[in-house]
Design an enzyme around this catalytic site. Structure first.
Site, mmCIF file in Angstrom:
data_model
loop_
_atom_site.group_PDB
_atom_site.id
_atom_site.type_symbol
_atom_site.label_atom_id
_atom_site.label_comp_id
_atom_site.label_asym_id
_atom_site.label_seq_id
_atom_site.Cartn_x
_atom_site.Cartn_y
_atom_site.Cartn_z
ATOM 1 C CG ASP A 37 59.262 -53.266 -93.206
ATOM 2 O OD1 ASP A 37 59.018 -52.309 -92.523
ATOM 3 O OD2 ASP A 37 59.382 -54.489 -92.843
ATOM 4 C CE LYS A 59 63.328 -52.110 -87.816
ATOM 5 N NZ LYS A 59 62.022 -52.426 -88.370
ATOM 6 C CG MET A 171 68.217 -60.843 -91.339
ATOM 7 S SD MET A 171 67.281 -59.950 -89.828
ATOM 8 C CE MET A 171 66.178 -61.571 -89.406
HETATM 9 N N1 SAH Z 1 59.517 -61.168 -93.068
HETATM 10 C C1 SAH Z 1 60.526 -61.614 -93.784
HETATM 11 C C2 SAH Z 1 61.991 -61.679 -93.467
HETATM 12 C C3 SAH Z 1 62.458 -60.307 -93.002
HETATM 13 S S1 SAH Z 1 64.154 -60.435 -92.332
HETATM 14 C C4 SAH Z 1 60.308 -62.968 -94.598
HETATM 15 O O1 SAH Z 1 59.126 -63.787 -94.209
HETATM 16 O O2 SAH Z 1 60.843 -63.294 -95.673
HETATM 17 C C5 SAH Z 1 65.126 -59.639 -93.577
HETATM 18 C C6 SAH Z 1 65.876 -61.167 -94.469
HETATM 19 O O3 SAH Z 1 64.905 -61.897 -95.302
HETATM 20 C C7 SAH Z 1 66.803 -60.667 -95.355
HETATM 21 O O4 SAH Z 1 68.108 -60.281 -94.623
HETATM 22 C C8 SAH Z 1 67.025 -61.964 -96.083
HETATM 23 O O5 SAH Z 1 67.801 -62.770 -95.344
HETATM 24 C C9 SAH Z 1 65.588 -62.507 -96.183
HETATM 25 N N2 SAH Z 1 65.015 -62.085 -97.495
HETATM 26 C C10 SAH Z 1 63.951 -61.131 -97.708
HETATM 27 N N3 SAH Z 1 63.577 -61.120 -98.904
HETATM 28 C C11 SAH Z 1 64.537 -61.859 -99.701
HETATM 29 C C12 SAH Z 1 64.799 -62.127 -100.937
HETATM 30 N N4 SAH Z 1 63.990 -61.658 -102.066
HETATM 31 N N5 SAH Z 1 65.893 -62.949 -101.285
HETATM 32 C C13 SAH Z 1 66.603 -63.560 -100.243
HETATM 33 N N6 SAH Z 1 66.220 -63.268 -98.923
HETATM 34 C C14 SAH Z 1 65.502 -62.435 -98.726
#
Ligand code: SAH
Length: 256
Positions: A37, A59, A171
């Protein structure tokens, strides 16, 4: 005839390669094919051998991207050729990562699936910003919700935020105004403390703190961009460790 390969649904954590599990690092080290991703950091992708094929299914609004069904079909097709597939996802594959759908389709197609957990953004961000998601004096319940536009108004968040609770919103940057409105309509006080953590566990991380009523302004004033998490609850006001010199690189700004 070659046997079917395995699809490894692997969590890459929030961005820092040190936060990969050993299992994830080992799988990457020997990967032949990595399907990843957009959230997976460059430093982590660099751990794959140069001989590995890397396919991005990021995406992004700006360019054509693979719909989820096509991603599932790609994983299955490659595994059926006899290749092991490392399907690398930001955070944990089973937290807002559609890993469940990929696993279901693979199982239905008779392809073996192995799931390797990752540090979800909530856990990575909480550690980096020194916010305890639960705390004996401030919160005994923590919930993770998705705040993207689609379906936001239909989601029932009542009771997930407030006294003795921590709500972590993934998100939610774009919909911060609707989120604040929704929570206050559910009866949450406008002065509940909030924190927004952008690029958690990455060198460019920023943490900004404020109050629920000011959440939309907090996001716009600091030009917060995805990926970011919104954390709602009293625990966000207890992160006094942020002043430590070890965390001097962080931008901490109190507003209101
Ligand atoms: N599977 C991922 C989430 C995917 S949805 C997990 O477990 O973290 C994508 C969202 O995750 C982003 O829009 C944001 O809200 C959050 N996110 C992912 N990486 C991040 C990071 N390094 N810092 C802050 N938010 C993060």
């Amino acid at each position: 005839m070659k046997t079917t390969g395995t699809i490894y649904l692997v969590g890459a954590g929030p961005g820092d390669p040190d936060l990969l599990t050993l299992r994830a690092a080992r799988l990457l080290d020997t990967a032949e094919l990595v399907v990843h991703d957009g959230l997976v950091s460059r430093e982590i992708l660099a751990l794959a051998p140069t001989s590995a094929e890397l396919i991005s299914v990021a995406k992004q609004r700006s360019r054509h991207t693979l719909p989820q069904d096509d991603i599932n079909a790609l994983l299955i097709r490659e595994a059926k050729k006899g290749r092991d597939v490392v399907r690398l996802k930001g955070g944990d594959p089973l937290v807002f990562g559609r890993g469940g759908e990929e696993a279901e389709d693979a199982r239905a197609a008779g392809v073996p699936v192995v799931i390797v957990p990752g540090i979800s953004a909530a856990n990575g961000a909480a550690a980096a910003a020194q916010i305890a998601l639960t705390h004996r004096d401030a919160s005994s319940i923590v919930s993770f919700v998705a705040g993207q536009c689609k379906g936001l108004s239909e989601q029932n968040w009542s009771g997930l935020a407030g006294k003795d609770r921590t709500l972590v919103i993934y998100m939610g940057v774009k919909t911060a105004p609707q989120i604040a409105e929704k929570l206050m309509a559910d009866g949450l006080a406008p002065d509940v403390p909030v924190a927004v953590i952008e690029n958690a566990a990455r060198p460019e991380m920023r943490v900004v703190c404020g109050l629920l009523a000011g959440l939309p302004q907090l996001v716009t004033a600091h030009k917060i961009k995805s990926p970011a998490l919104i954390v709602i609850g009293d625990v966000t006001a207890r992160n006094s460790g942020l002043g430590d010199q070890a965390l001097a690189k962080l931008t901490i700004e109190e507003t209101q």
